[in-house]
Design a protein around this motif. Sequence first.
Motif, PDB file in Angstrom:
ATOM      1  N   PRO A   1       0.813  -1.232   0.000  1.00  0.00           N
ATOM      2  CA  PRO A   1       0.000   0.000   0.000  1.00  0.00           C
ATOM      3  C   PRO A   1       0.844   1.278   0.000  1.00  0.00           C
ATOM      4  O   PRO A   1       0.468   2.273  -0.624  1.00  0.00           O
ATOM      5  CB  PRO A   1      -0.830  -0.097   1.286  1.00  0.00           C
TER       6      PRO A   1
ATOM      7  N   LYS B   1       2.121   1.735  -3.508  1.00  0.00           N
ATOM      8  CA  LYS B   1       0.978   2.151  -4.324  1.00  0.00           C
ATOM      9  C   LYS B   1       0.690   3.638  -4.121  1.00  0.00           C
ATOM     10  O   LYS B   1       0.509   4.388  -5.074  1.00  0.00           O
ATOM     11  CB  LYS B   1      -0.246   1.309  -3.962  1.00  0.00           C
TER      12      LYS B   1
ATOM     13  N   ALA C   1      -3.560  -0.747  -8.128  1.00  0.00           N
ATOM     14  CA  ALA C   1      -3.119  -1.999  -7.500  1.00  0.00           C
ATOM     15  C   ALA C   1      -2.788  -3.049  -8.554  1.00  0.00           C
ATOM     16  O   ALA C   1      -1.783  -3.760  -8.450  1.00  0.00           O
ATOM     17  CB  ALA C   1      -4.186  -2.520  -6.539  1.00  0.00           C
TER      18      ALA C   1
ATOM     19  N   SER D   1       0.933  -4.497  -9.144  1.00  0.00           N
ATOM     20  CA  SER D   1       1.117  -5.928  -8.923  1.00  0.00           C
ATOM     21  C   SER D   1       1.859  -6.574 -10.087  1.00  0.00           C
ATOM     22  O   SER D   1       2.788  -7.368  -9.899  1.00  0.00           O
ATOM     23  CB  SER D   1      -0.248  -6.593  -8.722  1.00  0.00           C
TER      24      SER D   1
END
Length: 98
Positions: A31, A34, A41, A45
Amino acid sequence: MMFPTLDPLLHAELRLAVMSLLISTDEAEFPYIKEQTGATAGNLSVQVDKLSAAGYIEVEKTFKGKRPCTICRITDKGRQAFKTYIEALKSYLEVSKS
């Protein structure tokens, strides 16, 4: 003059941002990365998976209480790749000064 090859894995903006964060912090939770990169996300990823597959980072999936927690850590290989990339970029900049 021959220009050094820039690592295509690090030359992508989001992967370079992830590596830049991890160089300064050693490790970070998903997080945080991000938030700092402004990535979605899903995109983050995918890029983390690419860096992990190359051995530039390690990804640890754990839990904080009942919530999943993904921690990304830079590896020695990743540090060296980042250093090499920065040195290559510097050589490009040196040419532009002359």
